[in-house]
Design an enzyme around this catalytic site. Sequence first.
Site, PDB file in Angstrom:
ATOM      1  N   GLU A 100      -0.950   6.228 -29.943  1.00 51.58           N
ATOM      2  CA  GLU A 100      -1.343   5.631 -31.236  1.00 51.58           C
ATOM      3  C   GLU A 100      -0.553   4.339 -31.377  1.00 51.58           C
ATOM      4  O   GLU A 100       0.637   4.342 -31.703  1.00 51.58           O
ATOM      5  CB  GLU A 100      -1.015   6.586 -32.386  1.00 51.58           C
ATOM      6  CG  GLU A 100      -1.832   7.872 -32.385  1.00 51.58           C
ATOM      7  CD  GLU A 100      -3.203   7.716 -33.059  1.00 51.58           C
ATOM      8  OE1 GLU A 100      -3.579   6.566 -33.406  1.00 51.58           O
ATOM      9  OE2 GLU A 100      -3.882   8.749 -33.235  1.00 51.58           O
ATOM     10  N   GLU A 111     -10.595   0.140 -35.465  1.00 53.82           N
ATOM     11  CA  GLU A 111      -9.877   0.786 -34.356  1.00 53.82           C
ATOM     12  C   GLU A 111     -10.665   0.728 -33.053  1.00 53.82           C
ATOM     13  O   GLU A 111     -10.112   0.466 -31.980  1.00 53.82           O
ATOM     14  CB  GLU A 111      -9.571   2.245 -34.722  1.00 53.82           C
ATOM     15  CG  GLU A 111      -8.861   2.997 -33.604  1.00 53.82           C
ATOM     16  CD  GLU A 111      -8.586   4.454 -33.936  1.00 53.82           C
ATOM     17  OE1 GLU A 111      -8.973   4.898 -35.037  1.00 53.82           O
ATOM     18  OE2 GLU A 111      -8.000   5.141 -33.083  1.00 53.82           O
TER      19      GLU A 111
HETATM   20 ZN    ZN Z   1      -8.276   7.207 -33.279  1.00 54.67          ZN
END
Ligand code: ZN
Length: 251
Positions: A144, A25
């Site tokens: 997100e 990520e």
């Molecule tokens: Zn995160």
Amino acid sequence: MTFKLFLDPGHGGSDPGAEGNGLKEKNITLEISKNIHDILVDEYSDVSIKMSRTGDTYPTLNQRTDEANAWGADFFLSIHINSGGGEGYEDYIYIDLSNRSETGQIRDDIHTAVIKVNDLNDRGEKKGDLDVLRDTTMPAVLTENGFIDNANDAAKMKDPSWITEVARGHVNGLEKAFGLKRKSTAGTFLIRVKADSLWYYNKPDWNAKAGVVHKDEVFTVVDTLTVSGSKMYKLKSGNYITANPDYVEKV
Ligand SMILES: [Zn+2]
């Protein structure tokens, strides 16, 4: 008036964030954020940007919010990638805020603009008691951008043109929410092709090859864009071409 954006690529350094499908990520959030930064700097006037990190480091969540608060940012944008078995895009405002609050309306503009270009399922507009949303003194939104542990979403994350599209979606949302002004295109100029032959594109996307132009052809440039980290000219015809001076020159 200058718009002050605090841009927060999630995680970093010792904190990789979510992992899956060979991806971390922290790297994707940084790539998206750098693209947002470059597009805003290159294409918009009166925008000032601070980033919580520009490399593989880990500022704590407190450091991030403290820096944004001390700077007096107008908006805090935190970029994340999801995990845990879902698929698609969602975004967050602080749990106590109404959707009709200033922050809620900014989020709505970002959500609409991002979902239009990111090619992900729309999981909706959400609320959460997240540190960076709670501890910031200015409107704050956390996005997100897909699930790293989902094969479909992860495949998109590996495509640099998807990263740019996601960044452009965020920028489009910021433009709408804060009335950002694009740099004047009054300064159009001409370029001449130096290479024997050169691709042109029908979208600001290096994969969108539409045909070939040839040495000494001249075109009018109306805009300069950053696409996947490289400069592209938008032509008066609506097509796009590389801005690399090895291949084209201003006349
Ligand atoms: Zn995160």
